[in-house]
Design a protein around this motif. Sequence first.
Motif, PDB file in Angstrom:
ATOM      1  N   GLU A  32       3.107  11.088  -2.244  1.00  5.48           N
ATOM      2  CA  GLU A  32       2.512  12.430  -2.293  1.00  5.48           C
ATOM      3  C   GLU A  32       1.027  12.384  -1.941  1.00  5.48           C
ATOM      4  N   MET A  33       0.311  11.405  -2.485  1.00  3.73           N
ATOM      5  CA  MET A  33      -1.119  11.287  -2.170  1.00  3.73           C
ATOM      6  C   MET A  33      -1.332  11.056  -0.668  1.00  3.73           C
ATOM      7  N   LYS A  34      -0.497  10.202  -0.082  1.00  3.38           N
ATOM      8  CA  LYS A  34      -0.631   9.939   1.359  1.00  3.38           C
ATOM      9  C   LYS A  34      -0.349  11.199   2.172  1.00  3.38           C
ATOM     10  N   GLY A  35       0.616  11.989   1.693  1.00  2.00           N
ATOM     11  CA  GLY A  35       0.915  13.240   2.378  1.00  2.00           C
ATOM     12  C   GLY A  35      -0.262  14.203   2.327  1.00  2.00           C
ATOM     13  N   VAL A  36      -0.872  14.332   1.157  1.00  2.00           N
ATOM     14  CA  VAL A  36      -2.021  15.229   1.011  1.00  2.00           C
ATOM     15  C   VAL A  36      -3.168  14.771   1.912  1.00  2.00           C
ATOM     16  N   ILE A  37      -3.429  13.468   1.925  1.00  2.78           N
ATOM     17  CA  ILE A  37      -4.513  12.952   2.774  1.00  2.78           C
ATOM     18  C   ILE A  37      -4.195  13.200   4.248  1.00  2.78           C
ATOM     19  N   SER A  38      -2.953  12.912   4.653  1.00  2.25           N
ATOM     20  CA  SER A  38      -2.572  13.103   6.060  1.00  2.25           C
ATOM     21  C   SER A  38      -2.674  14.564   6.480  1.00  2.25           C
ATOM     22  N   THR A  39      -2.401  15.451   5.540  1.00  2.54           N
ATOM     23  CA  THR A  39      -2.468  16.882   5.846  1.00  2.54           C
ATOM     24  C   THR A  39      -3.914  17.346   5.989  1.00  2.54           C
ATOM     25  N   HIS A  40      -4.778  16.899   5.087  1.00  4.70           N
ATOM     26  CA  HIS A  40      -6.143  17.425   5.058  1.00  4.70           C
ATOM     27  C   HIS A  40      -7.124  16.600   5.883  1.00  4.70           C
ATOM     28  N   ALA A  41      -6.762  15.362   6.201  1.00  7.04           N
ATOM     29  CA  ALA A  41      -7.641  14.527   7.033  1.00  7.04           C
ATOM     30  C   ALA A  41      -6.783  13.746   8.008  1.00  7.04           C
ATOM     31  N   PRO A  42      -6.183  14.452   8.975  1.00  7.99           N
ATOM     32  CA  PRO A  42      -5.209  13.786   9.850  1.00  7.99           C
ATOM     33  C   PRO A  42      -5.785  12.607  10.635  1.00  7.99           C
ATOM     34  N   GLU A  43      -7.086  12.562  10.805  1.00 12.22           N
ATOM     35  CA  GLU A  43      -7.676  11.448  11.542  1.00 12.22           C
ATOM     36  C   GLU A  43      -7.846  10.196  10.696  1.00 12.22           C
ATOM     37  N   ALA A  44      -7.756  10.351   9.381  1.00 12.72           N
ATOM     38  CA  ALA A  44      -8.036   9.207   8.512  1.00 12.72           C
ATOM     39  C   ALA A  44      -6.963   8.134   8.655  1.00 12.72           C
ATOM     40  N   GLN A  45      -7.398   6.919   8.450  1.00  5.87           N
ATOM     41  CA  GLN A  45      -6.510   5.765   8.473  1.00  5.87           C
ATOM     42  C   GLN A  45      -6.331   5.342   7.017  1.00  5.87           C
ATOM     43  N   ILE A  46      -5.099   5.374   6.527  1.00 10.99           N
ATOM     44  CA  ILE A  46      -4.832   5.067   5.121  1.00 10.99           C
ATOM     45  C   ILE A  46      -4.477   3.596   4.991  1.00 10.99           C
ATOM     46  N   ILE A  47      -5.166   2.883   4.120  1.00 10.83           N
ATOM     47  CA  ILE A  47      -4.903   1.461   3.911  1.00 10.83           C
ATOM     48  C   ILE A  47      -4.611   1.230   2.433  1.00 10.83           C
ATOM     49  N   ASP A  48      -3.436   0.625   2.157  1.00  8.97           N
ATOM     50  CA  ASP A  48      -3.088   0.287   0.778  1.00  8.97           C
ATOM     51  C   ASP A  48      -3.870  -0.942   0.331  1.00  8.97           C
ATOM     52  N   ILE A  49      -4.551  -0.839  -0.800  1.00  7.40           N
ATOM     53  CA  ILE A  49      -5.055  -2.055  -1.445  1.00  7.40           C
ATOM     54  C   ILE A  49      -3.949  -2.555  -2.370  1.00  7.40           C
ATOM     55  N   THR A  50      -3.619  -1.776  -3.381  1.00  7.25           N
ATOM     56  CA  THR A  50      -2.501  -2.148  -4.243  1.00  7.25           C
ATOM     57  C   THR A  50      -2.033  -0.925  -5.008  1.00  7.25           C
ATOM     58  N   HIS A  51      -0.749  -0.915  -5.366  1.00  9.12           N
ATOM     59  CA  HIS A  51      -0.218   0.075  -6.291  1.00  9.12           C
ATOM     60  C   HIS A  51       0.390  -0.626  -7.500  1.00  9.12           C
ATOM     61  N   ASP A  52       0.086  -1.908  -7.620  1.00 12.25           N
ATOM     62  CA  ASP A  52       0.681  -2.743  -8.661  1.00 12.25           C
ATOM     63  C   ASP A  52      -0.282  -3.112  -9.769  1.00 12.25           C
ATOM     64  N   ILE A  53      -1.397  -2.372  -9.907  1.00 12.65           N
ATOM     65  CA  ILE A  53      -2.212  -2.556 -11.108  1.00 12.65           C
ATOM     66  C   ILE A  53      -1.295  -2.316 -12.310  1.00 12.65           C
ATOM     67  N   PRO A  54      -1.313  -3.204 -13.324  1.00 13.73           N
ATOM     68  CA  PRO A  54      -0.460  -2.936 -14.487  1.00 13.73           C
ATOM     69  C   PRO A  54      -0.778  -1.545 -15.055  1.00 13.73           C
ATOM     70  N   PRO A  55       0.252  -0.789 -15.489  1.00 19.53           N
ATOM     71  CA  PRO A  55       0.024   0.582 -15.924  1.00 19.53           C
ATOM     72  C   PRO A  55      -1.175   0.719 -16.860  1.00 19.53           C
ATOM     73  N   GLN A  56      -2.126   1.569 -16.444  1.00 22.90           N
ATOM     74  CA  GLN A  56      -3.272   1.962 -17.258  1.00 22.90           C
ATOM     75  C   GLN A  56      -4.272   0.830 -17.510  1.00 22.90           C
ATOM     76  N   ASP A  57      -4.223  -0.221 -16.709  1.00 21.15           N
ATOM     77  CA  ASP A  57      -5.131  -1.357 -16.895  1.00 21.15           C
ATOM     78  C   ASP A  57      -6.413  -1.116 -16.099  1.00 21.15           C
ATOM     79  N   VAL A  58      -7.309  -0.367 -16.720  1.00 19.80           N
ATOM     80  CA  VAL A  58      -8.573   0.024 -16.089  1.00 19.80           C
ATOM     81  C   VAL A  58      -9.387  -1.208 -15.695  1.00 19.80           C
ATOM     82  N   GLU A  59      -9.394  -2.211 -16.560  1.00 19.89           N
ATOM     83  CA  GLU A  59     -10.192  -3.412 -16.324  1.00 19.89           C
ATOM     84  C   GLU A  59      -9.695  -4.162 -15.075  1.00 19.89           C
TER      85      GLU A  59
END
Lengths: 250, 250, 250
Positions: free
Chosen positions: A20-47
């Motif tokens: 969903e986030m990628k869709g919103v970015i692609s819609t509002h900034a179609p020129e942007a290049q989206i690069i994944d760093i990670t989506h595997d941060i342990p849940p809620q691990d701010v540190e």
Amino acid sequence: MRPIITLTTDFGTVDGYVGEMKGVISTHAPEAQIIDITHDIPPQDVERARLTMARVWRRFPAGTIHVVVVDPGVGSSRAALAVASDARYLVGPDNGVLSPALLVAGMRAVRLQVPRGASATFHGRDVFAPAAAALARGASVDALGQDAVDPIVHRTPEPIRRPDGSIEGEVIVVDRFGNAVTNLIGRRGGELEIGPTRVALHGTYAEGASGETIGVVGSTGFIEIAVRDGNAATSLGLSRGSRVVLRPTG
Amino acid sequence: MRPIITLTTDFGTVDGYVGEMKGVISTHAPEAQIIDITHDIPPQDVERARLTMARVWRRFPAGTIHVVVVDPGVGSSRAALAVASDARYLVGPDNGVLSPALLVAGMRAVRLQVPRGASATFHGRDVFAPAAAALARGASVDALGQDAVDPIVHRTPEPIRRPDGSIEGEVIVVDRFGNAVTNLIGRRGGELEIGPTRVALHGTYAEGASGETIGVVGSTGFIEIAVRDGNAATSLGLSRGSRVVLRPTG
Amino acid sequence: MRPIITLTTDFGTVDGYVGEMKGVISTHAPEAQIIDITHDIPPQDVERARLTMARVWRRFPAGTIHVVVVDPGVGSSRAALAVASDARYLVGPDNGVLSPALLVAGMRAVRLQVPRGASATFHGRDVFAPAAAALARGASVDALGQDAVDPIVHRTPEPIRRPDGSIEGEVIVVDRFGNAVTNLIGRRGGELEIGPTRVALHGTYAEGASGETIGVVGSTGFIEIAVRDGNAATSLGLSRGSRVVLRPTG
């Protein structure tokens, strides 16, 4: 040049939140290049998110926009931030995840407006992705909100110099290989004490014999504890906060 | 056309090592398009990386640059390679991960210079990412180093033809679905022996009854052992190296 | 504008299947921008893929092409579909994964031709990726096949209104945080019954006390059951299909 937007979250990918986030970015900034760093941060691990961002954010070119969403306080009164720092931009919650950029002299941080109708449980989609897209389209952080007051900054704990000349540090993070990264600044020569274990400092992982526990200077300049062809954290029972003492020699 | 740089590592994503590599590439080759192949190679599993690369590298268009970093020997005397092969480029350690490209006639392999100040533990960031960026900017492999001498090549083991006409093969890899891919070349007709189990060859996974063990010709032309709506590796206790005998018929 | 092709599969990434698909797309539609939604759909979980796609597909801009490959029936007689719906395109097997787009009035669905020589076990590479590339190059869905007859459509089950005014719903999916998303439409005021447990509706996750079980209106407008700083699915033993009763108040 196409603007780069990087994503760092604890969402995993299967639930579609990142999609969903990628869709919103692609819609509002179609020129942007989206690069994944990670989506595997342990849940809620701010540190953990803070440390990953510390490694990564300045490796990207000037103009890059980093979106960091590890956000246990979503929907509460915690601020949503946009930061301009060292020619890069970062957006994310005011809970410490953006600390590496907030510590830079001359940085600028604003409190993002939460759009009317934003979900109370998913600011990644409704607040942070739109803010990143606006920055990619050329908005300044000042256009996105008012001054942020005292944003929350977390720091890696400092090692303690002891009277006998040894330095007491701790494990900051254990990586995928089971290497335990400490807060001890790398140096040549010395011995590490990890509970009853004594470990010599080496130049590289490959210098140890198979199964040997060694200390090496890792890729951010801090001492790491590793087991050649093994998992140091498991072998030695190390986790975040475990004490490690360095006895310099020479 | 924007040059493509693909990434295949055993780093996972959470620690930020891949993020650092992407940052270096974006900084030095801003036009490049970065495509993730995988970061989930089991830690230090050179053979698995070789097989994944074998599937993938020629599916990409001419000019693509593949970066493969599964590198237990980082910091040792193992060479760092750049390879030009069949109009594509590959960079990675000299430990067998680049074998699929090294086996092609007319390929060209050079030994990369390790830049002064490179981390001894993270050549992905300090050696391979910069080399990939240089190739994306148009450098030739010859510009990146001297001839590589006898780069290490691993091959998938050959099946053995036995006097009774049967063919003895083995499991090469078990995939996410529990399908066991063998080194037996696909054919119509025949029976597989897996220990005491006899399995018929079918056309597709869907031809088996639910729970039935079948052999099918997989998408690279080799015979795979599958359980319809189940996990063949678990059911039959198969792993890399397990023996599988093919008795052709007809 | 570069066309966007998104990928949603149950392939994981380590086996290289997704890499092969990306290679095919890059070869046949070099201008396309490939965006990963997820490759972590549980193996063969058609329902999970449907729900992820439901969240995501309309968040992307008009012209986006979504490729969804969760395909237990690959190689059987199940149809391969291309769908044009609400200015977006979707390709995938005819097993329900494309339902969200098939439910839109005025959509158009065709049955894809399976190219001669296509692998019987990997239509992602040999059927769906080429179809997506053709759409990215400007082909219409009509150019890709004949009318699809009665494509399979799955729907999220409807909650049941009971005589006493309460509404009986169920858990549709459990997300990475252990939040249990239900099919109950969000509202202010009311109480949830989950077996013997009574749970109040709140505005956001952050309103609960640490460890408290709460109901909140999630980011798609449905009620979710969450535990502040915890995992609701584990604590309450919730999984897909678990009953949840809403007693509205006010």
